[in-house]
Design a protein around this motif. Structure first.
Motif, PDB file in Angstrom:
ATOM      1  N   ARG A  43      79.411  17.538 -24.746  1.00 32.29           N
ATOM      2  CA  ARG A  43      79.452  16.774 -26.002  1.00 32.29           C
ATOM      3  C   ARG A  43      78.071  16.370 -26.509  1.00 32.29           C
ATOM      4  N   ALA A  44      77.065  16.441 -25.662  1.00 29.96           N
ATOM      5  CA  ALA A  44      75.744  15.904 -25.994  1.00 29.96           C
ATOM      6  C   ALA A  44      75.191  16.449 -27.308  1.00 29.96           C
ATOM      7  N   LYS A  45      75.310  17.742 -27.524  1.00 31.95           N
ATOM      8  CA  LYS A  45      74.723  18.338 -28.739  1.00 31.95           C
ATOM      9  C   LYS A  45      75.424  17.886 -30.018  1.00 31.95           C
ATOM     10  N   HIS A  46      76.583  17.279 -29.875  1.00 33.68           N
ATOM     11  CA  HIS A  46      77.332  16.807 -31.041  1.00 33.68           C
ATOM     12  C   HIS A  46      77.159  15.316 -31.287  1.00 33.68           C
ATOM     13  N   LYS A  47      76.426  14.658 -30.427  1.00 38.30           N
ATOM     14  CA  LYS A  47      76.252  13.212 -30.518  1.00 38.30           C
ATOM     15  C   LYS A  47      74.940  12.855 -31.211  1.00 38.30           C
ATOM     16  N   GLU A  48      74.898  11.632 -31.698  1.00 41.36           N
ATOM     17  CA  GLU A  48      73.697  11.134 -32.358  1.00 41.36           C
ATOM     18  C   GLU A  48      72.542  10.987 -31.370  1.00 41.36           C
ATOM     19  N   ASN A  49      72.868  10.563 -30.141  1.00 43.82           N
ATOM     20  CA  ASN A  49      71.823  10.365 -29.144  1.00 43.82           C
ATOM     21  C   ASN A  49      71.991  11.374 -28.001  1.00 43.82           C
TER      22      ASN A  49
END
Length: 72
Positions: A43-49
């Motif tokens: 999910r990291a690449k889809h998150k703001e941070n």
């Protein structure tokens, strides 16, 4: 970003027991950690941070490594 947002978020410690301790005691620690690490990585690449989520994944992986190194 404060370190506590990754290592020990306040909402994980609001009761008598820390959630990770209960999960570990029930025998689900390794699977839970691996699943959460994968979730944060994917999910990291889809998150703001982006970096914060990677640090959260690292926390779960480090937790498993530390337990394995200590024979737990």
């Amino acid at each position: 970003m404060g370190k506590e947002k990754v290592n020990h978020p306040e909402h994980y410690n609001s009761g008598k027991y820390e959630v990770m301790d209960v999960i570990e005691d029930a025998g689900f620690g390794e699977g839970f950690c691996l699943g959460n690490a994968l979730k944060y990585i994917l999910r990291a690449k889809h998150k703001e941070n982006y970096v914060e989520d990677l640090k959260k994944a690292k926390w779960y992986i480090d937790y498993i490594i530390e337990r394995a190194d200590n024979g737990k």
